[in-house]
Scaffold this active site. Structure first.
Site, PDB file in Angstrom:
ATOM      1  N   LYS A  44      24.208  -4.394  48.243  1.00  0.00           N
ATOM      2  CA  LYS A  44      24.093  -3.199  49.100  1.00  0.00           C
ATOM      3  C   LYS A  44      24.445  -1.936  48.308  1.00  0.00           C
ATOM      4  O   LYS A  44      23.793  -0.894  48.451  1.00  0.00           O
ATOM      5  CB  LYS A  44      24.979  -3.336  50.344  1.00  0.00           C
ATOM      6  CG  LYS A  44      24.542  -4.437  51.301  1.00  0.00           C
ATOM      7  CD  LYS A  44      23.147  -4.195  51.878  1.00  0.00           C
ATOM      8  CE  LYS A  44      22.662  -5.327  52.748  1.00  0.00           C
ATOM      9  NZ  LYS A  44      21.248  -5.191  53.157  1.00  0.00           N
ATOM     10  N   TYR A  60      26.811 -10.303  47.650  1.00  0.00           N
ATOM     11  CA  TYR A  60      26.102  -9.680  48.772  1.00  0.00           C
ATOM     12  C   TYR A  60      26.460  -8.191  48.874  1.00  0.00           C
ATOM     13  O   TYR A  60      25.579  -7.330  48.934  1.00  0.00           O
ATOM     14  CB  TYR A  60      26.437 -10.388  50.100  1.00  0.00           C
ATOM     15  CG  TYR A  60      26.004  -9.579  51.300  1.00  0.00           C
ATOM     16  CD1 TYR A  60      24.666  -9.507  51.661  1.00  0.00           C
ATOM     17  CD2 TYR A  60      26.933  -8.835  52.028  1.00  0.00           C
ATOM     18  CE1 TYR A  60      24.263  -8.726  52.738  1.00  0.00           C
ATOM     19  CE2 TYR A  60      26.539  -8.058  53.102  1.00  0.00           C
ATOM     20  CZ  TYR A  60      25.203  -8.000  53.456  1.00  0.00           C
ATOM     21  OH  TYR A  60      24.811  -7.214  54.509  1.00  0.00           O
ATOM     22  N   SER A  85      25.754  -1.454  54.641  1.00  0.00           N
ATOM     23  CA  SER A  85      26.836  -2.164  55.336  1.00  0.00           C
ATOM     24  C   SER A  85      28.174  -1.510  55.046  1.00  0.00           C
ATOM     25  O   SER A  85      28.404  -0.989  53.939  1.00  0.00           O
ATOM     26  CB  SER A  85      26.856  -3.608  54.845  1.00  0.00           C
ATOM     27  OG  SER A  85      28.020  -4.271  55.275  1.00  0.00           O
TER      28      SER A  85
HETATM   29  P1  NAD Z   1      18.918 -11.529  59.917  1.00  0.00           P
HETATM   30  O1  NAD Z   1      19.065 -12.599  58.904  1.00  0.00           O
HETATM   31  O2  NAD Z   1      18.963 -11.905  61.348  1.00  0.00           O
HETATM   32  O3  NAD Z   1      17.546 -10.733  59.668  1.00  0.00           O
HETATM   33  C1  NAD Z   1      16.978 -10.604  58.405  1.00  0.00           C
HETATM   34  C2  NAD Z   1      15.551 -11.085  58.505  1.00  0.00           C
HETATM   35  O4  NAD Z   1      14.914 -10.918  57.250  1.00  0.00           O
HETATM   36  C3  NAD Z   1      15.439 -12.561  58.859  1.00  0.00           C
HETATM   37  O5  NAD Z   1      14.529 -12.708  59.942  1.00  0.00           O
HETATM   38  C4  NAD Z   1      14.897 -13.212  57.584  1.00  0.00           C
HETATM   39  O6  NAD Z   1      14.051 -14.308  57.881  1.00  0.00           O
HETATM   40  C5  NAD Z   1      14.158 -12.070  56.953  1.00  0.00           C
HETATM   41  N1  NAD Z   1      14.033 -12.089  55.496  1.00  0.00           N
HETATM   42  C6  NAD Z   1      14.994 -12.297  54.564  1.00  0.00           C
HETATM   43  N2  NAD Z   1      14.482 -12.174  53.348  1.00  0.00           N
HETATM   44  C7  NAD Z   1      13.164 -11.880  53.486  1.00  0.00           C
HETATM   45  C8  NAD Z   1      12.106 -11.613  52.577  1.00  0.00           C
HETATM   46  N3  NAD Z   1      12.288 -11.632  51.262  1.00  0.00           N
HETATM   47  N4  NAD Z   1      10.882 -11.352  53.085  1.00  0.00           N
HETATM   48  C9  NAD Z   1      10.680 -11.325  54.414  1.00  0.00           C
HETATM   49  N5  NAD Z   1      11.645 -11.557  55.320  1.00  0.00           N
HETATM   50  C10 NAD Z   1      12.881 -11.824  54.853  1.00  0.00           C
HETATM   51  O7  NAD Z   1      20.025 -10.419  59.589  1.00  0.00           O
HETATM   52  P2  NAD Z   1      20.424  -9.126  60.419  1.00  0.00           P
HETATM   53  O8  NAD Z   1      21.800  -9.344  60.920  1.00  0.00           O
HETATM   54  O9  NAD Z   1      19.369  -8.723  61.347  1.00  0.00           O
HETATM   55  O10 NAD Z   1      20.550  -8.089  59.231  1.00  0.00           O
HETATM   56  C11 NAD Z   1      19.517  -7.185  58.902  1.00  0.00           C
HETATM   57  C12 NAD Z   1      19.953  -6.309  57.746  1.00  0.00           C
HETATM   58  O11 NAD Z   1      21.168  -5.654  58.083  1.00  0.00           O
HETATM   59  C13 NAD Z   1      20.228  -7.076  56.455  1.00  0.00           C
HETATM   60  O12 NAD Z   1      19.792  -6.264  55.373  1.00  0.00           O
HETATM   61  C14 NAD Z   1      21.735  -7.207  56.441  1.00  0.00           C
HETATM   62  O13 NAD Z   1      22.237  -7.324  55.129  1.00  0.00           O
HETATM   63  C15 NAD Z   1      22.132  -5.881  57.071  1.00  0.00           C
HETATM   64  N6  NAD Z   1      23.453  -5.903  57.689  1.00  0.00           N
HETATM   65  C16 NAD Z   1      23.757  -6.851  58.627  1.00  0.00           C
HETATM   66  C17 NAD Z   1      25.006  -6.882  59.204  1.00  0.00           C
HETATM   67  C18 NAD Z   1      25.396  -7.961  60.189  1.00  0.00           C
HETATM   68  O14 NAD Z   1      26.595  -8.220  60.359  1.00  0.00           O
HETATM   69  N7  NAD Z   1      24.463  -8.583  60.894  1.00  0.00           N
HETATM   70  C19 NAD Z   1      25.960  -5.916  58.851  1.00  0.00           C
HETATM   71  C20 NAD Z   1      25.615  -4.956  57.910  1.00  0.00           C
HETATM   72  C21 NAD Z   1      24.363  -4.945  57.328  1.00  0.00           C
HETATM   73  C1  WQD Z   2      35.075 -10.524  62.080  1.00  0.00           C
HETATM   74  C2  WQD Z   2      36.542 -10.808  62.282  1.00  0.00           C
HETATM   75  C3  WQD Z   2      37.462 -12.463  60.809  1.00  0.00           C
HETATM   76  C4  WQD Z   2      35.206 -15.860  62.447  1.00  0.00           C
HETATM   77  C5  WQD Z   2      30.920  -9.712  57.805  1.00  0.00           C
HETATM   78  C6  WQD Z   2      30.452  -9.417  56.404  1.00  0.00           C
HETATM   79  C7  WQD Z   2      30.178  -7.961  56.238  1.00  0.00           C
HETATM   80  C8  WQD Z   2      29.217  -7.454  57.314  1.00  0.00           C
HETATM   81  C9  WQD Z   2      29.677  -7.834  58.672  1.00  0.00           C
HETATM   82  C10 WQD Z   2      26.939  -7.588  56.539  1.00  0.00           C
HETATM   83  C11 WQD Z   2      37.308 -10.958  60.975  1.00  0.00           C
HETATM   84  C12 WQD Z   2      37.522 -12.927  62.244  1.00  0.00           C
HETATM   85  C13 WQD Z   2      35.707 -14.589  62.218  1.00  0.00           C
HETATM   86  C14 WQD Z   2      36.087 -16.871  62.930  1.00  0.00           C
HETATM   87  C15 WQD Z   2      37.875 -15.259  62.951  1.00  0.00           C
HETATM   88  N1  WQD Z   2      27.922  -8.047  57.191  1.00  0.00           N
HETATM   89  N2  WQD Z   2      37.022 -14.292  62.470  1.00  0.00           N
HETATM   90  N3  WQD Z   2      37.386 -16.519  63.177  1.00  0.00           N
HETATM   91  O1  WQD Z   2      34.190 -10.316  58.157  1.00  0.00           O
HETATM   92  O2  WQD Z   2      33.895  -8.154  59.383  1.00  0.00           O
HETATM   93  O3  WQD Z   2      32.086  -8.978  58.035  1.00  0.00           O
HETATM   94  O4  WQD Z   2      29.918  -9.255  58.716  1.00  0.00           O
HETATM   95  O5  WQD Z   2      26.878  -6.609  55.841  1.00  0.00           O
HETATM   96  O6  WQD Z   2      29.637  -7.773  54.975  1.00  0.00           O
HETATM   97  O7  WQD Z   2      31.464  -9.801  55.500  1.00  0.00           O
HETATM   98  O8  WQD Z   2      32.648 -10.173  60.176  1.00  0.00           O
HETATM   99  O9  WQD Z   2      32.200 -11.614  62.097  1.00  0.00           O
HETATM  100  O10 WQD Z   2      32.813 -12.689  59.877  1.00  0.00           O
HETATM  101  O11 WQD Z   2      34.540 -11.480  61.166  1.00  0.00           O
HETATM  102  O12 WQD Z   2      39.055 -15.000  63.189  1.00  0.00           O
HETATM  103  O13 WQD Z   2      35.707 -18.024  63.123  1.00  0.00           O
HETATM  104  O14 WQD Z   2      36.677 -12.067  62.964  1.00  0.00           O
HETATM  105  O15 WQD Z   2      38.604 -12.822  60.113  1.00  0.00           O
HETATM  106  O16 WQD Z   2      38.563 -10.389  61.169  1.00  0.00           O
HETATM  107  P1  WQD Z   2      33.322  -9.422  58.895  1.00  0.00           P
HETATM  108  P2  WQD Z   2      32.965 -11.561  60.828  1.00  0.00           P
END
Ligand code: NAD
Ligand code: WQD
Length: 345
Positions: free
Chosen positions: A161, A157, A132
C-alpha cells in the site's frame, strides 16, 4: 429506464465483486453511473453478481479475469469509454503476505502498474485507489491525520500500500492530466441492509466482525479477544470501524471531486468515523443488536497488532463534503443480518 441507462458514465471497478467493491457498485448505480466490474474471483464469489442484480434491478456488466492481464485490460478499455477507475483489486491477507510476499508485490503493485499504463494509453485520467490505515502502523499522534507520518510497514501487504501510494504520487508529478485520490480506509464493517451482499471471507476469518457474526450464528465455537492488557480504556485494542456503505459513498465523492480538477492532481484522505472502539465495546454492541450473548474468552495478544488507531476525518469532511451516516450499531446489525441470510443459503 433505458434512456437513463444509456446516459450513464462508465466507471471501471477492479475487484468489484469483492466486499468493498460490490457495495461501491451499488452506490455508483444509485448515483447514476454505470459500473463495469473486472474481477478474477480469487477472493469472491459469483453469487455477489446475483445479489447486485436483485438490489439494483439490473445486471452489472463484468469481466472475469486478472487485472495484471494486459490484453484483458486493453480489451476492457477498448470496449468501454471509461470516465474513471476505482482500483480495489488486491490481495489483503496480512498474515499470508508475510508467508508469500512476492504474491502480494506482483498482484498489488503489478496490477496498479498495468492499470496506470492502460489508463495512459487510453487517455483515462481519473483514479481512486484503495489504501489503508495500515500505512500509519502505530501512529505517534491520535487521531491520525493525513499528515501524520507513515511508519515502516509491519507486513508485505502494508508495504504494497505504501509503494502503491508512492507510485501514484510519482505518476501525477510526471503526467499532465492524471487525477488520483488515495483513500486510506480504517476498518470497514457492515453490509448492505438488504442482506443481499456483504463480506464473504473464505475459510476462517482473520477479521473481527466476520469472526463475531460466525460465532454468533454457531459456525465458530468462541471468539478469542486478542489481549486485554493494552493501554486503552478496557485493555483491548481500539479501531475505527466504518460502515462499508459510508466507505462506498466516499469513493463516489472522491470521483466527483476529481472531475473538475485541472491538470494533474493527487490527494489522499482518511476514511473512518473519527471514533475509536475497543474490541469489548464491539462485542457489547453486537450483543445488543443481535440479542445474543457472544461466547468469548480473553486470549494472548496477536503478534503485530496495533494497540489503538482512529482517524481524524476533518480533511475528507471539509474537502469532499463526506461524513459517515451509519453508527457502529447500524453496521453490526447489517453484518448480523447478512450472516443470518448466509446461514439460510
Ligand atoms: P476483497 O478481497 O473482498 O475484494 C478484492 C477483490 O479483488 C476480490 O473480489 C478479488 O477476487 C479481486 N482480485 C484480487 N486480485 C485481483 C486481480 N489481480 N484481478 C482481478 N481481481 C482481483 O477485499 P476488500 O475488503 O473489498 O478490499 C478491497 C481493497 O481495499 C483492497 O485493495 C484492500 O487491500 C483494501 N483495503 C481493505 C480493507 C479491509 O479491511 N477490508 C482495509 C483497507 C484497505
Ligand atoms: C480488529 C481488532 C484484533 C479477530 C486488519 C489489517 C489492516 C486493515 C484492516 C487492510 C484487533 C481484534 C480480531 C479476533 C480479536 N486491512 N480481534 N479477535 O487488525 O485492525 O486490521 O484489517 O488494509 O491492514 O491488518 O483488523 O479485524 O483483524 O482486528 O480480538 O478473532 O479485533 O486484535 O484489535 P485490524 P481485524
Amino acid at each position: 429506464s433505458n434512456s437513463l441507462y444509456l446516459k450513464m458514465e462508465k466507471i471501471l471497478i477492479t475487484g468489484g465483486a469483492g466486499y468493498i467493491g460490490s457495495h461501491t457498485a451499488v452506490t455508483l448505480v444509485e448515483a447514476g453511473y454505470l459500473p463495469i466490474i473486472v474481477d478474477d474471483f480469487s477472493n469472491s464469489d459469483k453469487s455477489v453478481l446475483n445479489g447486485l442484480k436483485t438490489i439494483l434491478n439490473q445486471e452489472v456488466p463484468y469481466y472475469e479475469g486478472d487485472c495484471n492481464d494486459r490484453a484483458l485490460m486493453k480489451r476492457l478499455f477498448t470496449e468501454h469509454s471509461l470516465k474513471g477507475v476505482i482500483h480495489f483489486a488486491a490481495n489483503k491477507a496480512v498474515g499470508e503476505s508475510t508467508a508469500v510476499p512476492l504474491k502480494y508485490y506482483r498482484n498489488n503493485v503489478g496490477s496498479l502498474v498495468v492499470l496506470l499504463e492502460t489508463m495512459a494509453e487510453f487517455g483515462v485520467t481519473d483514479l481512486v485507489f484503495s489504501s489503508s490505515c495500515t500505512v500509519y502502523g502505530q501512529p505517534d499522534e491520535l487521531p491520525v491525520k493525513e499528515t501524520t507520518p507513515r511508519k515502516d510497514a509491519e507486513s508485505p501487504y502494508g508495504n504494497t500500500k505504501k509503494i502503491c501510494e508512492d507510485i501514484l504520487v510519482d505518476v501525477t508529478k510526471s503526467a499532465a492530466g492524471t487525477r488520483i485520490i488515495s483513500l486510506r480506509y480504517f476498518n470497514p464493517i457492515g453490509a448492505h441492509p438488504s442482506a443481499l451482499i456483504g463480506e464473504l471471507p473464505l475459510g476462517v476469518p482473520a477479521n473481527l466482525i466476520p469472526f463475531v457474526t460466525q460465532t454468533g450464528v454457531g459456525i465458530r465455537e468462541k471468539l478469542t479477544v486478542f489481549g486485554n492488557d493494552y493501554d486503552t480504556p478496557d485493555g483491548t485494542c481500539v479501531r475505527d470501524y466504518i460502515h462499508v456503505l459510508d466507505l462506498a459513498d466516499a469513493h463516489l465523492k472522491a470521483l466527483e471531486y476529481l472531475t473538475d480538477k485541472p491538470g494533474s492532481f493527487y490527494d489522499l484522505f482518511n476514511v473512518g468515523t473519527g471514533n475509536g472502539n475497543t474490541v469489548l465495546e464491539v462485542i457489547q454492541a453486537f450483543e445488543k443488536v443481535s440479542g445474543k450473548a457472544l461466547n468469548y474468552q480473553i486470549g494472548p495478544r496477536r503478534p503485530g497488532d496495533v494497540e489503538k488507531v482512529w482517524a481524524d476525518t476533518s480533511k475528507i469532511s471539509e474537502k469532499l463534503g463526506w461524513t459517515p451516516k451509519h453508527s457502529l450499531e447500524d453496521a453490526l446489525r447489517d453484518s448480523w443480518n447478512w450472516q443470518l441470510a448466509l446461514a439460510k443459503k
